[in-house]
Design a protein around this motif. Structure first.
Motif, mmCIF file in Angstrom:
data_model
loop_
_atom_site.group_PDB
_atom_site.id
_atom_site.type_symbol
_atom_site.label_atom_id
_atom_site.label_comp_id
_atom_site.label_asym_id
_atom_site.label_seq_id
_atom_site.Cartn_x
_atom_site.Cartn_y
_atom_site.Cartn_z
ATOM 1 N N ALA A 1 11.256 0.563 5.375
ATOM 2 C CA ALA A 1 11.690 0.349 3.428
ATOM 3 C C ALA A 1 12.157 -1.220 3.389
ATOM 4 C CB ALA A 1 12.524 0.886 2.838
ATOM 5 N N ALA A 2 13.374 -1.911 4.092
ATOM 6 C CA ALA A 2 13.371 -3.150 4.669
ATOM 7 C C ALA A 2 12.791 -4.283 5.018
ATOM 8 C CB ALA A 2 14.938 -3.336 5.710
ATOM 9 N N ALA A 3 12.160 -3.496 6.160
ATOM 10 C CA ALA A 3 11.195 -4.407 6.420
ATOM 11 C C ALA A 3 9.670 -4.388 5.694
ATOM 12 C CB ALA A 3 10.827 -4.029 8.107
ATOM 13 N N HIS A 4 9.691 -3.522 5.063
ATOM 14 C CA HIS A 4 8.447 -3.335 4.229
ATOM 15 C C HIS A 4 8.109 -2.929 3.174
ATOM 16 C CE1 HIS A 4 6.161 -4.757 7.764
ATOM 17 N NE2 HIS A 4 7.070 -3.582 8.272
ATOM 18 N N PRO A 5 8.966 -3.751 2.083
ATOM 19 C CA PRO A 5 9.335 -3.022 0.763
ATOM 20 C C PRO A 5 8.577 -3.213 -0.223
ATOM 21 C CG PRO A 5 9.900 -5.748 0.711
ATOM 22 C CD PRO A 5 9.683 -5.580 2.099
ATOM 23 N N LEU A 6 7.485 -3.143 0.329
ATOM 24 C CA LEU A 6 6.331 -3.328 -0.879
ATOM 25 C C LEU A 6 5.297 -1.485 -0.058
ATOM 26 C CD1 LEU A 6 5.120 -7.678 -1.213
ATOM 27 C CD2 LEU A 6 6.747 -5.581 -1.795
ATOM 28 N N VAL A 7 5.701 -1.618 0.705
ATOM 29 C CA VAL A 7 4.642 -0.175 0.988
ATOM 30 C C VAL A 7 5.918 1.252 0.281
ATOM 31 C CG1 VAL A 7 4.187 1.106 3.062
ATOM 32 C CG2 VAL A 7 3.687 -1.494 2.908
ATOM 33 N N THR A 8 4.128 2.053 -0.137
ATOM 34 C CA THR A 8 5.264 3.140 -0.899
ATOM 35 C C THR A 8 4.559 4.195 0.379
ATOM 36 O OG1 THR A 8 5.174 2.358 -2.891
ATOM 37 C CG2 THR A 8 4.782 5.059 -2.898
ATOM 38 N N VAL A 9 6.117 4.704 0.247
ATOM 39 C CA VAL A 9 5.845 6.590 1.624
ATOM 40 C C VAL A 9 5.783 7.892 0.589
ATOM 41 C CG1 VAL A 9 6.633 7.752 3.306
ATOM 42 C CG2 VAL A 9 6.671 4.874 2.834
ATOM 43 N N GLU A 10 4.637 8.335 0.433
ATOM 44 C CA GLU A 10 5.146 9.730 -0.216
ATOM 45 C C GLU A 10 5.271 10.823 0.806
ATOM 46 O OE1 GLU A 10 1.439 12.839 -2.169
ATOM 47 O OE2 GLU A 10 1.327 10.940 -1.624
ATOM 48 N N LEU A 11 6.241 11.240 0.419
ATOM 49 C CA LEU A 11 6.949 12.374 1.222
ATOM 50 C C LEU A 11 6.207 14.109 0.804
ATOM 51 C CD1 LEU A 11 8.141 12.028 4.343
ATOM 52 C CD2 LEU A 11 10.488 12.651 2.763
ATOM 53 N N GLY B 1 0.738 -0.917 -0.265
ATOM 54 C CA GLY B 1 0.331 -0.379 0.304
ATOM 55 C C GLY B 1 0.965 0.995 -0.523
ATOM 56 N N SER B 2 0.300 2.273 0.085
ATOM 57 C CA SER B 2 0.960 3.900 0.195
ATOM 58 C C SER B 2 0.423 4.323 1.661
ATOM 59 C CB SER B 2 0.505 4.528 -1.188
ATOM 60 O OG SER B 2 -0.937 5.261 -0.978
#
Length: 285
Positions: A116-126, A93-94
């Motif tokens: 990111a290492a623990a949850h590589p499929l999550v996108t973070v919009e900063l 997800g994001s």
């Protein structure tokens, strides 16, 4: 070489210590009373010491047992956490995360790398804006999480405190100018309010030579020797020097850094990043 401790035996040991009897511990761990007794004998044999005092009414750990009990709880907790980390479904997800650009530079690199290492499929919009703008954006429902400076009487979970310091160019003496030239963040910013209140309380004459939401722009003005400014201590770049009372400036207060979570953002990706931020930022000093 010492034999590793058997976590299954330690779990039973904790159950015995908590319940005070083999029979009650048996019900907790789903074994027979005789199996519990045998497990405790094996544990005592493995460590080579007695761990329990078997009385007529209760079974209690002795002094050595109490010491092992502390470590047993820690080992079992770590074991449960490790198991959960590798067996839970991968998050996807994001997440929309808002943070002031100066905080992003010193608060986020480590935590985002670990996340990111623990949850590589999550996108973070900063989204990088000043706290005052982030509060409005958050209120409009356009952010899932926001790290901001706590304003007066603002209800927010405070994660840490950051010292506000005066900065100046190492090649100029702007603090000797009267009235004092000051570069400030945009109106409404907590750091701006703090600087103005401190100068007012000290009865120090000043003039605002620059006002902007841009940290880089403010730094450029200070580096040019055109003004002094108040910045979060850990966001001070190498090209500036920290000044203060030795230069005749009044001390600045600490700022409280907190986190906002959108209750409408009900997804596991937001939950995981929120947990990472709360844990890591609380531990940072």
């Amino acid at each position: 070489m010492a034999m590793p401790l058997d976590l299954d035996l330690l779990r039973t040991f904790v159950a015995v210590a908590d319940s005070g009897s083999f029979s009650h511990a048996a019900a907790r761990v789903g074994r027979s009373q005789s199996a519990i007794s045998m497990q405790m004998q094996r544990l005592e044999q493995s460590v080579g010491k007695k761990l329990l005092v078997r009385g007529p009414r209760a079974v209690l750990p002795n002094a050595i047992g109490e010491e092992l009990l502390v470590y047993s709880r820690r080992l079992l907790k770590l074991s449960d956490e490790a198991w959960a980390s590798v067996t839970r479904p991968e998050e996807a997800g994001s997440v929309r995360l808002g943070v002031p650009d100066d905080y992003a530079a010193f608060l986020l690199p480590t935590v985002l790398s670990r996340f990111a290492a623990a949850h590589p499929l999550v996108t973070v919009e900063l989204i990088c804006e000043q706290s005052t703008s982030l509060v409005k954006t958050f209120a409009d429902g356009k952010l899932d999480l926001a790290i901001i400076t706590r304003g007066p009487e603002q209800a927010i979970e405070v994660l840490q405190r950051e010292r506000l310091v005066w900065v100046a160019s190492p090649n100029h003496v702007a603090w000797e100018i009267d009235p004092l030239p000051v570069a400030l963040f945009e109106p409404g910013c907590v750091a701006r309010k703090s600087v103005l209140q401190v100068l007012g309380a000290a009865d120090r004459s000043f003039r605002c030579t620059y006002s902007s939401a841009s940290l880089l722009g403010l730094i450029a003005v200070v580096q040019a020797g055109l003004a002094v400014a108040g910045l979060a201590q850990r966001s001070v770049p190498p090209g500036l020097r920290v000044i203060g009372e030795n230069e005749g400036l009044p001390p600045l207060p600490e700022m409280e850094i907190g986190i906002l979570r959108n209750p409408q953002a009900a997804n596991s990706a937001v939950d995981r990043l929120y947990e990472f931020l709360r844990r890591d930022l609380t531990q940072q000093t």
